[in-house]
Scaffold this motif. Structure first.
Motif, PDB file in Angstrom:
ATOM      1  N   UNK A 290       0.858  -1.186   0.000  1.00  0.00           N
ATOM      2  CA  UNK A 290       0.000   0.000   0.000  1.00  0.00           C
ATOM      3  C   UNK A 290       0.896   1.239   0.000  1.00  0.00           C
ATOM      4  N   UNK A 291       0.638   2.152  -0.939  1.00  0.00           N
ATOM      5  CA  UNK A 291       1.450   3.368  -1.053  1.00  0.00           C
ATOM      6  C   UNK A 291       0.549   4.577  -0.814  1.00  0.00           C
ATOM      7  N   UNK A 292       0.769   5.331   0.255  1.00  0.00           N
ATOM      8  CA  UNK A 292      -0.094   6.492   0.561  1.00  0.00           C
ATOM      9  C   UNK A 292       0.240   7.701  -0.310  1.00  0.00           C
ATOM     10  N   UNK A 293       0.108   7.527  -1.616  1.00  0.00           N
ATOM     11  CA  UNK A 293       0.381   8.605  -2.574  1.00  0.00           C
ATOM     12  C   UNK A 293      -0.751   9.622  -2.528  1.00  0.00           C
ATOM     13  N   UNK A 294      -0.405  10.879  -2.617  1.00  0.00           N
ATOM     14  CA  UNK A 294      -1.419  11.931  -2.555  1.00  0.00           C
ATOM     15  C   UNK A 294      -1.416  12.720  -3.844  1.00  0.00           C
ATOM     16  N   UNK A 295      -2.574  12.839  -4.484  1.00  0.00           N
ATOM     17  CA  UNK A 295      -2.674  13.599  -5.717  1.00  0.00           C
ATOM     18  C   UNK A 295      -2.465  15.089  -5.426  1.00  0.00           C
ATOM     19  N   UNK A 296      -1.794  15.770  -6.360  1.00  0.00           N
ATOM     20  CA  UNK A 296      -1.597  17.216  -6.207  1.00  0.00           C
ATOM     21  C   UNK A 296      -2.944  17.934  -6.297  1.00  0.00           C
ATOM     22  N   UNK A 297      -3.055  19.031  -5.585  1.00  0.00           N
ATOM     23  CA  UNK A 297      -4.313  19.762  -5.518  1.00  0.00           C
ATOM     24  C   UNK A 297      -4.818  20.142  -6.899  1.00  0.00           C
ATOM     25  N   UNK A 298      -3.905  20.560  -7.778  1.00  0.00           N
ATOM     26  CA  UNK A 298      -4.322  21.006  -9.109  1.00  0.00           C
ATOM     27  C   UNK A 298      -4.740  19.849 -10.028  1.00  0.00           C
ATOM     28  N   UNK A 299      -4.457  18.601  -9.580  1.00  0.00           N
ATOM     29  CA  UNK A 299      -4.794  17.435 -10.399  1.00  0.00           C
ATOM     30  C   UNK A 299      -6.044  16.700  -9.925  1.00  0.00           C
ATOM     31  N   UNK A 300      -6.732  17.233  -8.941  1.00  0.00           N
ATOM     32  CA  UNK A 300      -7.886  16.513  -8.383  1.00  0.00           C
ATOM     33  C   UNK A 300      -9.013  16.311  -9.402  1.00  0.00           C
ATOM     34  N   UNK A 301      -9.080  17.204 -10.375  1.00  0.00           N
ATOM     35  CA  UNK A 301     -10.108  17.046 -11.407  1.00  0.00           C
ATOM     36  C   UNK A 301      -9.871  15.819 -12.273  1.00  0.00           C
ATOM     37  N   UNK A 302      -8.669  15.254 -12.200  1.00  0.00           N
ATOM     38  CA  UNK A 302      -8.336  14.092 -13.026  1.00  0.00           C
ATOM     39  C   UNK A 302      -8.525  12.762 -12.270  1.00  0.00           C
ATOM     40  N   UNK A 303      -8.999  12.836 -11.044  1.00  0.00           N
ATOM     41  CA  UNK A 303      -9.279  11.597 -10.312  1.00  0.00           C
ATOM     42  C   UNK A 303     -10.420  10.852 -10.997  1.00  0.00           C
TER      43      UNK A 303
END
Length: 805
Positions: free
Chosen positions: A695-708
């Motif tokens: 398990x890798x607790x990777x966090x998406x950058x704030x500006x990329x949240x629309x790409x989730x």
């Protein structure tokens, strides 16, 4: 004994309010379900009363040993565990079944079926074992049960067995006799020399239909699952929805070509509508998936088919197509794949014992939905089940249209075995099979007859790409060639979207490093198999968004083979490290995918890591490399239409040199007793490394949240979990599950698995250590330096893992 329970008062599961679940009612219910299934209009023996009577007896015997006083204490909550009842049930059946066949004068005609049913009862809560496993022989503490009460019950249900003694002494005597009877039945399984693989496979499919009848009867008597399927009105509505979807997505240059291709395919099917198996051969980008769905709707209207099962090699393709189906057909889709597997605190066997398997779990495992999207692995388990529970996916398999995408990804060693099993279940369950690919492998050595061919060639005069061959390049030269490539000596300024596909993660990372000196994010991307799924999906969506924006800026993507199948990306120019020909075709399918603008270029190179190491052999067999090179050397440049002809020659020569028929010996071995060769060892993919989850607790950058991904965001909102750390904290809290429904637990595991990457064991131990795997099935990588926000785990995979892509 003081706590011996009268048989008529024995229960099969705990009481619910005023309702009692008597054991006798459960046994009679399973008997009825087994007989009704085998009496229905499908199968090989639908009018064979002896066979059905014998299978019904198995339904009565399978749980009989739950009458044991200790098991009754356990199910009433008076003790923590009860004895295993399955071996005793198998032993009792062996005794009564043998005497039933003797009385009917049908031994040894049904001796093999007797043998199969013994094994099914013994295994009905676990793995399907070798027929030679004799742990059931002599099983049974019959003095711990109300045997006189059982005898009365059996006489009521099977009056023809009234003269067969049901006493402890008689069963003890059977212990001395059963081995010789077993040996007599077992000897009948010898198929001799030159067996007919198809007929043997048909017998194995019949066996597993018997298993399905027993397991479905047992599980569904606890939690009723209603069969669901499409009717005539549904098919008409879906056909309209598909047409509407095509119109709304018709703004691309390829839209008219796709509509024409779809019409031609349906016309071809209407002229030859009676085959069980078809190939749907269309160039990449011509709309194979929507065409296959149109075919399913047509077969539903014209021939009464009720279900669609879509099968994909990779989860990325599966989930992408699942979304398309939901949107295009306006219907709910049941996804069954490894990410949806729920981590239970109790073993499944324990839950089955108590009758507490969730209806949601049964619904998922039995594929009780009109549309199912599943993986190669899960579909293979329907054909070659490894556990008794796996047979549930056959329960509602009848009258299905099965769409198998990208079949060329199957390991060649497994292909013919898979085809042989597929053909058998296709006959048994009245399936229609459609293989989808631009690079179709041959069927000559696995099917008894060739599939019907539904095919569209590229539009005449429209060549979307060409393939050129260059020489050797190392990581530095590849980077330079991508940055400044010339065509006829003139710098190509129009190739705004460029990619390099390398054979290993290490190769891709080294090229990425070279490019990163001059190109920075967001114009440079790296994609490979040791990135967590969420990270990959976000990056792919960002690439697609950038391509759709059509800005006059160059974009560079460095990747392994993971973008070659089922990923809807489009490039003007791709450099491909030499693979084998099917991979070349798949890579070419990402070049000028929509047929707009100038012809795209696929450049083939021999990649030498560090100027010395050719890693092609780490991924592809030498024989297939040699065959690819022999075919490609015929000319320097290949057009799209020429390549599609070349792939047919490739597969003809590939299977002429090695037909891969040796694997079919496993079918014979399975019939002669060794079922685990198929059920537990058959795999659609060849795995060179044992892998472990991290398990890798990777966090998406704030500006990329629309790409989730849309579904990921929906799961976050539904569960109220918005960070990787919170998700893992819930995973570590084992009591968290106990307050959730099955459906919610499944959703949680899907959400969690967005952060899970499977890596070779050696690498996993270096990342998190061995000890954590003893504590948690999926340990967490807390070290932030090991997982790069762009490169994932590629930094840790430069050397030593060349077969990982």
């Amino acid at each position: 004994m003081s706590d011996l329970v009268i048989f008529d008062k024995c229960i099969a599961r705990p009481d619910e309010q005023d309702r009692k679940y008597l054991l006798r009612d459960h046994l009679l219910g399973v008997k009825k379900a087994v007989e009704q299934r085998l009496e229905s209009d499908y199968g090989f023996h639908c009018h064979d009363t002896i066979y059905i009577r014998l299978a019904g007896l198995a339904g009565v015997c399978h749980d009989m040993a739950k009458a044991h006083r200790k098991w009754q204490r356990y199910i009433r909550g008076k003790s923590k565990g009860g004895p295993n009842h399955a071996p005793e049930g198998a032993f009792l059946f062996s005794y009564l079944g043998y005497h039933l066949l003797q009385q009917e004068r049908q031994w040894p005609s049904y001796a093999v079926h007797w043998l199969w049913l013994i094994r099914d009862i013994a295994d009905h809560h676990g793995a399907l074992k070798h027929l030679d496993d004799k742990h059931w022989m002599g099983a049974g503490a019959w003095e711990e049960m109300d045997l006189p009460g059982i005898a009365v019950f059996m006489e009521q249900v099977y009056p023809e067995l009234r003269h067969v003694p049901m006493t402890v002494e008689a069963l003890d005597q059977w212990i001395d006799q059963v081995y010789d009877v077993f040996k007599e039945a077992y000897d009948l399984l010898d198929v001799g020399y030159s067996p007919d693989y198809g007929k043997v496979m048909d017998q194995l499919s019949l066996w597993r239909e018997i298993t399905t009848a027993l397991i479905a009867g047992d599980r569904f008597h606890v939690a009723t699952i209603e069969k669901t399927g499409f009717n005539q009105e549904d098919h008409i509505r879906q056909d309209r929805k598909l047409d509407e979807y095509c119109r709304n997505n018709g703004d691309q240059a390829m839209a008219e070509i796709r509509n024409e291709a779809q019409s031609q395919i349906l016309s071809q099917l209407a002229k030859d509508p009676g085959r069980r198996v078809y190939t749907l051969e269309m160039p990449t980008g011509y709309g194979k998936t929507i065409t296959a769905l149109k075919i399913a709707a047509w077969l539903g209207r014209e021939q009464g088919y009720e279900k669609i099962i879509y099968v994909a090699p990779y989860l990325s393709i599966l989930e992408q197509t699942s979304g398309v189906i939901e949107k295009a057909m306006d219907t709910s889709v049941l996804e069954h794949h490894s990410l949806a597997v729920v981590a239970e605190k109790q073993k499944d066997e324990d839950l089955e014992e108590e009758g507490k398997l969730h209806s949601g779990q049964l619904l998922m495992e039995s594929w009780a939905n009109p549309v199912v999207c599943t993986s190669f692995q899960q579909w293979s388990k329907a054909i070659f089940p490894g556990k008794a529970q796996d047979t549930l996916r056959r329960a509602y398999l009848h009258n299905s249209v099965v769409i198998i995408d990208e079949p060329q990804i199957f390991a060649p060693e497994s292909w013919n075995v898979f085809l042989c099993g597929l053909e058998s279940v296709t006959k048994l369950y009245n399936l229609r099979i459609f293989f989808l690919s631009a690079t179709m492998p041959p069927f000559d050595y696995g099917l008894s007859e060739q599939p019907g061919c539904l095919a569209i060639n590229p539009v005449k005069g429209m060549e979307r790409y060409q393939v050129e061959q260059k020489g050797e390049m190392d990581e530095q030269v590849v980077a330079e060639y991508l940055l400044k490539r010339s065509r006829n000596g003139i710098d190509d300024k129009k190739a705004l979207s460029r990619a390099a596909i390398l054979n290993t993660i290490a190769d891709a990372y080294l090229v990425y490093k070279q490019l990163s000196v001059k190109i920075k994010p967001p114009h440079l991307k790296l994609l490979h198999g040791m990135m967590i799924p969420l990270h990959k999906r976000v990056e792919i969506k960002k690439i697609k968004h950038s391509q759709a924006e059509n800005k006059q800026e160059c974009q560079y993507v460095i990747s392994t083979q993971i973008i070659e199948a089922g990923v809807d990306l489009n490039f003007d120019h791709i450099i491909r490290a030499l693979p084998i020909l099917p991979s070349i075709i798949q890579a070419a399918g990402r070049v000028n995918r929509n047929g707009s603008g100038d012809r795209g270029i696929l450049t083939l190179i021999t990649f030498l890591r560090g100027g010395e190491k050719d890693t092609r052999g780490s991924i592809y067999p030498a024989t297939l490399q040699k065959l690819t090179d022999e075919l490609l050397q015929k000319q320097e440049v290949w057009l799209e239409s020429e390549l599609l002809e070349l792939i047919k020659e490739y597969y003809r020569k590939m299977f002429a040199r090695n037909s891969y028929e040796a694997g079919k010996q496993a079918i014979i071995d399975a019939y002669e007793g060794n079922w685990p060769l198929l059920g537990q060892q058959f795999t659609p993919f060849k795995e060179d490394y044992f892998k472990l989850p991290v398990f890798v607790p990777w966090q998406v950058e704030k500006e990329d949240r629309d790409f989730l991904p849309r579904r990921f965001v929906e799961l976050q909102k539904r569960l109220g979990l918005y960070s990787a750390e919170d998700i893992y904290a819930c995973y570590e809290d084992r009591d968290y599950y106990s307050h959730m429904s099955f459906e919610t637990r499944k959703q949680f595991m899907i959400l969690m698995n967005h952060y899970v990457v499977n890596v070779p064991a050696k690498l996993a131990f270096s990342l998190v250590g061995k000890d954590l795997y003893l504590i948690n099935r999926i340990p967490c990588l807390w070290s932030g330096s090991d997982y790069d926000s762009v490169a994932g785990l590629a930094k840790r995979a430069v050397e030593g893992f060349d077969t990982i892509i």
